[in-house]
Design a protein around this motif. Structure first.
Motif, PDB file in Angstrom:
ATOM      1  N   LYS A 133       0.832  -1.205   0.000  1.00  0.00           N
ATOM      2  CA  LYS A 133       0.000   0.000   0.000  1.00  0.00           C
ATOM      3  C   LYS A 133       0.864   1.250   0.000  1.00  0.00           C
ATOM      4  N   ASN A 134       1.891   1.268   0.838  1.00  0.00           N
ATOM      5  CA  ASN A 134       2.890   2.327   0.818  1.00  0.00           C
ATOM      6  C   ASN A 134       4.168   1.801   1.443  1.00  0.00           C
ATOM      7  N   ASN A 135       5.243   2.543   1.279  1.00  0.00           N
ATOM      8  CA  ASN A 135       6.555   2.033   1.680  1.00  0.00           C
ATOM      9  C   ASN A 135       6.778   2.033   3.186  1.00  0.00           C
ATOM     10  N   GLN A 136       6.116   2.930   3.914  1.00  0.00           N
ATOM     11  CA  GLN A 136       6.307   3.008   5.355  1.00  0.00           C
ATOM     12  C   GLN A 136       5.465   1.996   6.121  1.00  0.00           C
ATOM     13  N   ARG A 137       4.242   1.784   5.685  1.00  0.00           N
ATOM     14  CA  ARG A 137       3.353   0.776   6.279  1.00  0.00           C
ATOM     15  C   ARG A 137       2.767  -0.052   5.148  1.00  0.00           C
ATOM     16  N   PRO A 138       3.497  -1.097   4.755  1.00  0.00           N
ATOM     17  CA  PRO A 138       3.110  -1.862   3.562  1.00  0.00           C
ATOM     18  C   PRO A 138       1.708  -2.462   3.624  1.00  0.00           C
ATOM     19  N   GLY A 139       1.253  -2.852   4.824  1.00  0.00           N
ATOM     20  CA  GLY A 139      -0.062  -3.472   4.951  1.00  0.00           C
ATOM     21  C   GLY A 139      -0.030  -4.931   4.523  1.00  0.00           C
ATOM     22  N   ASN A 140      -0.990  -5.689   4.972  1.00  0.00           N
ATOM     23  CA  ASN A 140      -1.143  -7.093   4.591  1.00  0.00           C
ATOM     24  C   ASN A 140       0.091  -7.930   4.954  1.00  0.00           C
ATOM     25  N   ASN A 141       0.506  -8.815   4.049  1.00  0.00           N
ATOM     26  CA  ASN A 141       1.521  -9.817   4.390  1.00  0.00           C
ATOM     27  C   ASN A 141       2.856  -9.597   3.672  1.00  0.00           C
ATOM     28  N   ILE A 142       3.079  -8.418   3.116  1.00  0.00           N
ATOM     29  CA  ILE A 142       4.265  -8.200   2.280  1.00  0.00           C
ATOM     30  C   ILE A 142       5.081  -7.005   2.759  1.00  0.00           C
ATOM     31  N   THR A 143       6.398  -7.187   2.819  1.00  0.00           N
ATOM     32  CA  THR A 143       7.354  -6.098   2.993  1.00  0.00           C
ATOM     33  C   THR A 143       8.651  -6.546   2.317  1.00  0.00           C
ATOM     34  N   GLY A 144       9.731  -5.797   2.488  1.00  0.00           N
ATOM     35  CA  GLY A 144      10.967  -6.266   1.871  1.00  0.00           C
ATOM     36  C   GLY A 144      11.983  -5.177   1.609  1.00  0.00           C
ATOM     37  N   VAL A 145      12.830  -5.427   0.607  1.00  0.00           N
ATOM     38  CA  VAL A 145      13.983  -4.587   0.302  1.00  0.00           C
ATOM     39  C   VAL A 145      13.868  -4.071  -1.131  1.00  0.00           C
ATOM     40  N   SER A 146      14.150  -2.792  -1.327  1.00  0.00           N
ATOM     41  CA  SER A 146      14.124  -2.196  -2.660  1.00  0.00           C
ATOM     42  C   SER A 146      15.544  -2.043  -3.203  1.00  0.00           C
ATOM     43  N   ASP A 147      15.663  -2.208  -4.526  1.00  0.00           N
ATOM     44  CA  ASP A 147      16.960  -1.973  -5.175  1.00  0.00           C
ATOM     45  C   ASP A 147      16.898  -0.732  -6.065  1.00  0.00           C
ATOM     46  N   GLN A 148      16.075   0.227  -5.652  1.00  0.00           N
ATOM     47  CA  GLN A 148      15.959   1.472  -6.413  1.00  0.00           C
ATOM     48  C   GLN A 148      17.309   2.167  -6.514  1.00  0.00           C
ATOM     49  N   ALA A 280      14.490 -13.106   8.747  1.00  0.00           N
ATOM     50  CA  ALA A 280      14.737 -13.661  10.081  1.00  0.00           C
ATOM     51  C   ALA A 280      13.893 -12.940  11.127  1.00  0.00           C
ATOM     52  N   ALA A 281      13.796 -11.628  11.013  1.00  0.00           N
ATOM     53  CA  ALA A 281      12.988 -10.858  11.963  1.00  0.00           C
ATOM     54  C   ALA A 281      11.520 -11.271  11.891  1.00  0.00           C
ATOM     55  N   ILE A 282      11.048 -11.551  10.692  1.00  0.00           N
ATOM     56  CA  ILE A 282       9.658 -11.976  10.517  1.00  0.00           C
ATOM     57  C   ILE A 282       9.453 -13.379  11.077  1.00  0.00           C
ATOM     58  N   LEU A 283      10.439 -14.256  10.892  1.00  0.00           N
ATOM     59  CA  LEU A 283      10.345 -15.600  11.479  1.00  0.00           C
ATOM     60  C   LEU A 283      10.257 -15.524  13.007  1.00  0.00           C
ATOM     61  N   LYS A 284      10.844 -14.477  13.560  1.00  0.00           N
ATOM     62  CA  LYS A 284      10.823 -14.300  15.011  1.00  0.00           C
ATOM     63  C   LYS A 284       9.583 -13.551  15.495  1.00  0.00           C
ATOM     64  N   GLY A 285       8.704 -13.182  14.565  1.00  0.00           N
ATOM     65  CA  GLY A 285       7.442 -12.583  14.980  1.00  0.00           C
ATOM     66  C   GLY A 285       7.141 -11.187  14.483  1.00  0.00           C
ATOM     67  N   LYS A 286       8.068 -10.541  13.800  1.00  0.00           N
ATOM     68  CA  LYS A 286       7.808  -9.197  13.301  1.00  0.00           C
ATOM     69  C   LYS A 286       6.750  -9.244  12.203  1.00  0.00           C
ATOM     70  N   LYS A 287       5.883  -8.241  12.158  1.00  0.00           N
ATOM     71  CA  LYS A 287       4.766  -8.225  11.230  1.00  0.00           C
ATOM     72  C   LYS A 287       5.125  -7.489   9.930  1.00  0.00           C
ATOM     73  N   PRO A 288       4.942  -8.141   8.779  1.00  0.00           N
ATOM     74  CA  PRO A 288       5.222  -7.462   7.508  1.00  0.00           C
ATOM     75  C   PRO A 288       4.401  -6.190   7.316  1.00  0.00           C
ATOM     76  N   ALA A 289       3.161  -6.210   7.770  1.00  0.00           N
ATOM     77  CA  ALA A 289       2.256  -5.084   7.536  1.00  0.00           C
ATOM     78  C   ALA A 289       2.786  -3.770   8.081  1.00  0.00           C
ATOM     79  N   THR A 290       3.557  -3.829   9.157  1.00  0.00           N
ATOM     80  CA  THR A 290       4.062  -2.607   9.800  1.00  0.00           C
ATOM     81  C   THR A 290       5.579  -2.469   9.689  1.00  0.00           C
ATOM     82  N   THR A 291       6.199  -3.303   8.856  1.00  0.00           N
ATOM     83  CA  THR A 291       7.655  -3.228   8.648  1.00  0.00           C
ATOM     84  C   THR A 291       7.940  -2.421   7.389  1.00  0.00           C
ATOM     85  N   PRO A 292       8.557  -1.241   7.483  1.00  0.00           N
ATOM     86  CA  PRO A 292       8.788  -0.405   6.301  1.00  0.00           C
ATOM     87  C   PRO A 292       9.686  -1.084   5.263  1.00  0.00           C
ATOM     88  N   ILE A 293       9.477  -0.733   4.011  1.00  0.00           N
ATOM     89  CA  ILE A 293      10.373  -1.182   2.944  1.00  0.00           C
ATOM     90  C   ILE A 293      11.764  -0.607   3.205  1.00  0.00           C
TER      91      ILE A 293
END
Length: 331
Positions: A133-148, A280-293
């Protein structure tokens, strides 16, 4: 009577075994090893470096393959049907997390599941690709790393190396959304550095030789955005460009090693490490929805003096010194 006594003895024996078994301390069940599915679009040095970096990043964060994490690595060989099948495979095996290396891979994973955490492995424009949805709060089940890539800084580098160049050719794959985003950025920014831009597109690697042969007769330099199709056939582009002594400036460090002249680009292995640590952080419980890109803050200066010599191109000493001090020099 003897028969009755025999039955009693047998019964007492069973009871004794049962008592002994229940009296023992229960052994703890072994912890379930999480599975991480990695879907890579195709094989070429940049994407392979990201894959290796992911494994390193996981290990740095405490997840060692074969010990406390299982990796299911799948290479789609640039085939859309493969990406769909492989994504469904991860879902069916209840992967704890999935990683998409390159935008089409990430999109296939997103189509396969809206629940399993998905980590973007170096995706140029996550929002533009419809992944967040946006880079700061991706929402749903997706986050990650950009190669911009730092386009403005890269264009300044091209101008510094080629002060008299007028026409900049930009080549990209028409179906690669990330490459098209960067091609538009170059078209907008290049005039500020005094370049006239000519855009060229290919549909597949089969077109590259023909399009490149036309391009090298019309431009002074070639700019290649982050483009997986062209990266997989970089030697072909360099071979054609060399016939007219036209330098190629890619956005990716591995493409400089393959015959590009220079870049102020992102280290693909480091992007992979960042992806692995985020997973690894997500495997330990961090939520993608609130993890910034995650965006890399600056590029690394890499120059290929060997290729410059082939082209008869003199790279300013200041650029060479800067690369030796803070980047890499290929000689």
């Amino acid at each position: 009577m003897k028969r009755m006594i025999g039955l009693i003895v047998i019964l007492l024996g069973f009871l004794g075994v049962a008592f002994a078994t229940t009296g023992r301390p229960q052994q703890p069940k072994p912890a379930q090893v999480p599975t991480v599915g990695i879907l890579q679009l195709m094989s070429h040095p940049a994407l392979d470096a990201i894959h290796k970096g992911i494994i390193k990043g996981l290990a740095d964060a405490g997840y060692t393959v074969g010990k406390n994490v299982k990796i299911d690595f799948q290479n789609a060989q640039n085939d859309q049907s493969n990406m769909k099948t492989m994504s469904e495979r991860f879902v069916n095996e209840n992967a704890a997390a999935m990683i998409g290396i390159a935008t089409p891979s990430a999109q296939a994973l997103a189509d396969a599941s809206s629940k399993i955490p998905i980590v973007l492995g170096a995706i140029t424009d996550p929002k533009g690709a419809g992944l967040v949805k946006n880079n700061q709060r991706p929402g749903n089940n997706i986050t990650g790393v950009s190669d911009q890539a730092p386009i403005k800084a890269q264009l300044k580098l091209v101008r510094q190396i080629m002060p008299r160049a007028k026409v900049l050719g930009v080549i990209s794959t028409s179906s690669d959304s990330s490459a098209q985003v960067q091609a538009k950025m170059v078209t907008q920014e290049a005039p500020h550095e005094g370049f006239t831009v000519k855009n060229y597109t290919i549909a597949s690697t089969n077109d590259l030789h023909q399009v490149a042969a036309q391009m090298v007769t019309q431009v002074d330099a070639i700019f290649v955005p982050t483009d997986n199709t062209i990266a997989s056939a970089m030697p072909t582009l360099v071979q054609v460009a060399n016939t007219q002594r036209i330098p190629v400036f890619p956005t990716v460090d591995t493409m400089v090693k393959q015959g590009g002249v220079a870049t102020l680009g992102l280290n693909q292995f480091d992007l992979g490490v960042a992806t692995g640590k985020m997973t690894a952080a997500i495997l330990k419980g961090k939520k993608p929805a609130t993890t910034p890109i995650h965006f890399a803050k600056k590029g690394e200066l890499i120059i290929n003096l060997k290729q410059a010599k082939v082209l008869g191109l003199t790279i300013p000493q200041q650029v060479v010194d800067d690369a030796k001090k803070n980047g890499k020099v290929i000689e």
